[in-house]
Motif scaffolding. Sequence first.
Motif, PDB file in Angstrom:
ATOM      1  N   ARG A  73       0.834  -1.211   0.000  1.00  0.00           N
ATOM      2  CA  ARG A  73       0.000   0.000   0.000  1.00  0.00           C
ATOM      3  C   ARG A  73       0.865   1.257   0.000  1.00  0.00           C
ATOM      4  O   ARG A  73       0.526   2.252  -0.640  1.00  0.00           O
ATOM      5  CB  ARG A  73      -0.966  -0.025   1.191  1.00  0.00           C
ATOM      6  CG  ARG A  73      -2.114   0.967   1.038  1.00  0.00           C
ATOM      7  CD  ARG A  73      -3.222   0.732   2.056  1.00  0.00           C
ATOM      8  NE  ARG A  73      -2.790   0.943   3.422  1.00  0.00           N
ATOM      9  CZ  ARG A  73      -3.559   0.724   4.494  1.00  0.00           C
ATOM     10  NH1 ARG A  73      -4.793   0.293   4.338  1.00  0.00           N
ATOM     11  NH2 ARG A  73      -3.099   0.942   5.701  1.00  0.00           N
ATOM     12  N   ARG A 165     -14.519  13.092   2.247  1.00  0.00           N
ATOM     13  CA  ARG A 165     -13.377  13.253   3.154  1.00  0.00           C
ATOM     14  C   ARG A 165     -12.219  13.940   2.438  1.00  0.00           C
ATOM     15  O   ARG A 165     -11.457  14.704   3.027  1.00  0.00           O
ATOM     16  CB  ARG A 165     -12.965  11.863   3.642  1.00  0.00           C
ATOM     17  CG  ARG A 165     -11.668  11.806   4.387  1.00  0.00           C
ATOM     18  CD  ARG A 165     -11.369  10.391   4.895  1.00  0.00           C
ATOM     19  NE  ARG A 165     -10.035  10.356   5.436  1.00  0.00           N
ATOM     20  CZ  ARG A 165      -8.982   9.827   4.824  1.00  0.00           C
ATOM     21  NH1 ARG A 165      -9.121   9.227   3.663  1.00  0.00           N
ATOM     22  NH2 ARG A 165      -7.796   9.874   5.377  1.00  0.00           N
ATOM     23  N   LYS A 174      -2.778   6.833   1.313  1.00  0.00           N
ATOM     24  CA  LYS A 174      -2.702   7.139   2.752  1.00  0.00           C
ATOM     25  C   LYS A 174      -1.750   8.314   2.921  1.00  0.00           C
ATOM     26  O   LYS A 174      -0.565   8.159   3.198  1.00  0.00           O
ATOM     27  CB  LYS A 174      -2.232   5.899   3.525  1.00  0.00           C
ATOM     28  CG  LYS A 174      -2.550   5.970   5.007  1.00  0.00           C
ATOM     29  CD  LYS A 174      -2.439   4.600   5.642  1.00  0.00           C
ATOM     30  CE  LYS A 174      -2.414   4.672   7.143  1.00  0.00           C
ATOM     31  NZ  LYS A 174      -3.641   5.182   7.754  1.00  0.00           N
ATOM     32  N   TYR A 179      -6.024  13.627   5.636  1.00  0.00           N
ATOM     33  CA  TYR A 179      -6.357  13.783   7.054  1.00  0.00           C
ATOM     34  C   TYR A 179      -6.586  15.262   7.369  1.00  0.00           C
ATOM     35  O   TYR A 179      -7.463  15.612   8.146  1.00  0.00           O
ATOM     36  CB  TYR A 179      -5.255  13.169   7.937  1.00  0.00           C
ATOM     37  CG  TYR A 179      -5.178  11.660   7.721  1.00  0.00           C
ATOM     38  CD1 TYR A 179      -5.902  10.790   8.513  1.00  0.00           C
ATOM     39  CD2 TYR A 179      -4.434  11.130   6.668  1.00  0.00           C
ATOM     40  CE1 TYR A 179      -5.877   9.429   8.290  1.00  0.00           C
ATOM     41  CE2 TYR A 179      -4.409   9.768   6.421  1.00  0.00           C
ATOM     42  CZ  TYR A 179      -5.125   8.917   7.233  1.00  0.00           C
ATOM     43  OH  TYR A 179      -5.117   7.577   6.993  1.00  0.00           O
ATOM     44  N   GLU A 208     -16.284   6.079   4.417  1.00  0.00           N
ATOM     45  CA  GLU A 208     -15.473   5.679   5.571  1.00  0.00           C
ATOM     46  C   GLU A 208     -15.409   6.850   6.546  1.00  0.00           C
ATOM     47  O   GLU A 208     -15.892   7.947   6.257  1.00  0.00           O
ATOM     48  CB  GLU A 208     -14.055   5.297   5.130  1.00  0.00           C
ATOM     49  CG  GLU A 208     -13.301   6.466   4.506  1.00  0.00           C
ATOM     50  CD  GLU A 208     -11.876   6.130   4.076  1.00  0.00           C
ATOM     51  OE1 GLU A 208     -11.272   5.200   4.625  1.00  0.00           O
ATOM     52  OE2 GLU A 208     -11.377   6.831   3.181  1.00  0.00           O
ATOM     53  N   THR A 209     -14.794   6.626   7.696  1.00  0.00           N
ATOM     54  CA  THR A 209     -14.601   7.733   8.645  1.00  0.00           C
ATOM     55  C   THR A 209     -13.192   8.293   8.442  1.00  0.00           C
ATOM     56  O   THR A 209     -12.481   7.887   7.521  1.00  0.00           O
ATOM     57  CB  THR A 209     -14.776   7.259  10.108  1.00  0.00           C
ATOM     58  OG1 THR A 209     -13.738   6.325  10.408  1.00  0.00           O
ATOM     59  CG2 THR A 209     -16.137   6.624  10.330  1.00  0.00           C
ATOM     60  N   GLY A 210     -12.774   9.196   9.325  1.00  0.00           N
ATOM     61  CA  GLY A 210     -11.480   9.847   9.170  1.00  0.00           C
ATOM     62  C   GLY A 210     -10.304   8.896   9.268  1.00  0.00           C
ATOM     63  O   GLY A 210      -9.238   9.171   8.712  1.00  0.00           O
ATOM     64  N   ALA A 212     -10.887   5.055   9.660  1.00  0.00           N
ATOM     65  CA  ALA A 212     -11.321   3.652   9.710  1.00  0.00           C
ATOM     66  C   ALA A 212     -12.374   3.393   8.641  1.00  0.00           C
ATOM     67  O   ALA A 212     -13.042   4.325   8.179  1.00  0.00           O
ATOM     68  CB  ALA A 212     -11.892   3.323  11.095  1.00  0.00           C
ATOM     69  N   LEU A 232      -9.847   4.508   1.601  1.00  0.00           N
ATOM     70  CA  LEU A 232      -8.670   3.691   1.883  1.00  0.00           C
ATOM     71  C   LEU A 232      -9.032   2.206   1.965  1.00  0.00           C
ATOM     72  O   LEU A 232      -9.984   1.831   2.645  1.00  0.00           O
ATOM     73  CB  LEU A 232      -8.005   4.136   3.194  1.00  0.00           C
ATOM     74  CG  LEU A 232      -6.576   3.605   3.318  1.00  0.00           C
ATOM     75  CD1 LEU A 232      -5.619   4.351   2.397  1.00  0.00           C
ATOM     76  CD2 LEU A 232      -6.080   3.682   4.742  1.00  0.00           C
ATOM     77  N   GLY A 234      -8.663  -0.665   3.544  1.00  0.00           N
ATOM     78  CA  GLY A 234      -8.167  -1.090   4.851  1.00  0.00           C
ATOM     79  C   GLY A 234      -7.772  -2.562   4.885  1.00  0.00           C
ATOM     80  O   GLY A 234      -8.480  -3.429   4.355  1.00  0.00           O
ATOM     81  N   ILE A 235      -6.665  -2.809   5.547  1.00  0.00           N
ATOM     82  CA  ILE A 235      -6.187  -4.185   5.682  1.00  0.00           C
ATOM     83  C   ILE A 235      -6.988  -4.900   6.770  1.00  0.00           C
ATOM     84  O   ILE A 235      -7.250  -6.102   6.680  1.00  0.00           O
ATOM     85  CB  ILE A 235      -4.666  -4.160   5.927  1.00  0.00           C
ATOM     86  CG1 ILE A 235      -4.007  -3.629   4.642  1.00  0.00           C
ATOM     87  CG2 ILE A 235      -4.122  -5.535   6.304  1.00  0.00           C
ATOM     88  CD1 ILE A 235      -2.651  -3.030   4.805  1.00  0.00           C
ATOM     89  N   THR A 236      -7.448  -4.156   7.762  1.00  0.00           N
ATOM     90  CA  THR A 236      -8.333  -4.749   8.772  1.00  0.00           C
ATOM     91  C   THR A 236      -9.673  -5.096   8.128  1.00  0.00           C
ATOM     92  O   THR A 236     -10.243  -6.162   8.404  1.00  0.00           O
ATOM     93  CB  THR A 236      -8.554  -3.761   9.935  1.00  0.00           C
ATOM     94  OG1 THR A 236      -7.302  -3.186  10.288  1.00  0.00           O
ATOM     95  CG2 THR A 236      -9.154  -4.462  11.144  1.00  0.00           C
ATOM     96  N   SER A 275     -13.559  -0.488  11.241  1.00  0.00           N
ATOM     97  CA  SER A 275     -12.391  -1.371  11.231  1.00  0.00           C
ATOM     98  C   SER A 275     -11.130  -0.576  10.906  1.00  0.00           C
ATOM     99  O   SER A 275     -11.141   0.313  10.054  1.00  0.00           O
ATOM    100  CB  SER A 275     -12.574  -2.490  10.203  1.00  0.00           C
ATOM    101  OG  SER A 275     -12.496  -1.977   8.883  1.00  0.00           O
ATOM    102  N   GLY A 276     -10.053  -0.889  11.617  1.00  0.00           N
ATOM    103  CA  GLY A 276      -8.770  -0.237  11.358  1.00  0.00           C
ATOM    104  C   GLY A 276      -7.689  -0.821  12.248  1.00  0.00           C
ATOM    105  O   GLY A 276      -8.007  -1.498  13.236  1.00  0.00           O
TER     106      GLY A 276
HETATM  107  C1  LIG Z   1      -8.856   6.858   6.331  1.00  0.00           C
HETATM  108  C2  LIG Z   1      -8.647   5.480   6.815  1.00  0.00           C
HETATM  109  N1  LIG Z   1      -9.490   4.512   6.392  1.00  0.00           N
HETATM  110  C3  LIG Z   1      -9.340   3.225   6.785  1.00  0.00           C
HETATM  111  C4  LIG Z   1      -8.316   2.859   7.648  1.00  0.00           C
HETATM  112  C5  LIG Z   1      -8.172   1.423   8.044  1.00  0.00           C
HETATM  113  O1  LIG Z   1      -7.052   0.858   7.400  1.00  0.00           O
HETATM  114  P1  LIG Z   1      -6.265  -0.366   8.041  1.00  0.00           P
HETATM  115  O2  LIG Z   1      -7.292  -1.393   8.388  1.00  0.00           O
HETATM  116  O3  LIG Z   1      -5.343  -0.818   6.965  1.00  0.00           O
HETATM  117  O4  LIG Z   1      -5.575   0.156   9.237  1.00  0.00           O
HETATM  118  C6  LIG Z   1      -7.437   3.829   8.122  1.00  0.00           C
HETATM  119  C7  LIG Z   1      -6.372   3.485   9.081  1.00  0.00           C
HETATM  120  O5  LIG Z   1      -5.290   3.223   8.723  1.00  0.00           O
HETATM  121  C8  LIG Z   1      -7.583   5.168   7.682  1.00  0.00           C
HETATM  122  O6  LIG Z   1      -6.751   6.130   8.115  1.00  0.00           O
END
Ligand SMILES: Cc1ncc(COP(=O)(O)O)c(C=O)c1O
Length: 331
Positions: A73, A165, A174, A179, A208-210, A212, A232, A234-236, A275-276
């Motif tokens: 990523r 966002r 990322k 942010y 998504e949120t800021g 997660a 984003l 997310g890997i989670t 999730s994050g």
């Molecule tokens: C904007 C945003 N979306 C989603 C995530 C979740 O990503 P991950 O699960 O890879 O941490 C994050 C955190 O890193 C993030 O900053």
Amino acid sequence: MAAFGTVFTPEMIISRFNDNSWSTPEMVASDSIKLHPGAHVLHYSSTCFEGLKAFRHADGGVYMFRMEKNVARLQQSSKLLALPQFEAAMLSQMILDMVKRFAADVPTPPGSMYIRPTHIGTEASIGKAAAPSLESLLYVLLSPVGDYFAGGSKALRLLLEDNARCASHMGMVKSGGNYASALQPIMQARATVQADQVLFCPNGDVQETGAANFLLIDGNEIITKALDSSFLHGITRDSILTLARDRGMVVSERELTVDELLERAQKPGAEAALSGTAAVLTPVGTLIHAGKEYTVGSGGAGTTTNALRQALNDIQWGKAEDKHSWLTKVC
Ligand SMILES: Cc1ncc(COP(=O)(O)O)c(C=O)c1O
């Protein structure tokens, strides 16, 4: 307990890109970078970063979770920001060397070692608003972190915001600028409706949120936005969806509108979660939209949310079989 991300190991590992090549990575003091005030990153935001974790298992071993995904990523973010490219093997080795060096500082669960690889454009040029930085710095910071859920995993209040966002082609990067553009809406949501986070839903599209990703759980189905460039990856999110499939749940990656979300969230038994890497899987209890509050299911932490978070933590903490080979042994 110090706030998340404010404690650092005394050293970090860095490599510089100059004259078309990367320097041999070296350990330096964590507070020792020298940056020209005209550095590209300080003016044109050529910055991207990652967040991943290393965990200590009961046998004392230290393991990283899905490192190759974070490395890939950061390569993708670097490419989209026109920063110099680097080999995955180089950054993986830098991360491994760092975590090995500070293995003794990796906390036991529920704590972990948060790993922050960062890539910034360092060329001193204030005339490059529309041109890439030809020099850069890649470094890996470590920060031991405690239990994010100390005091219990309280269900969050989210304000649904009609604006995006960030720019729609930048969401999958990322990068610091994303942010920065989300900060004022989040501060306003905290001040006006005591929301914990903002759920960005431009044109009714639940994104998504800021910091997660957002998941809706309705019975045996888990629904979340399909991957595109606007948010984003997310890997989670990917890990939770995989664990949900393993449990026989139906995973729907598709568009989710605000109208559908508000309707389904109010059903008895409905759950929502963020999730994050930092949040793991945090329950959402209330959605706020157009001046109205909607309670999600019972308003508390849902049983499926708790079970999926536990399943993920069990793998990370070495308490359950790592069926998907998500862990890399450091030492
Ligand atoms: C904007 C945003 N979306 C989603 C995530 C979740 O990503 P991950 O699960 O890879 O941490 C994050 C955190 O890193 C993030 O900053």
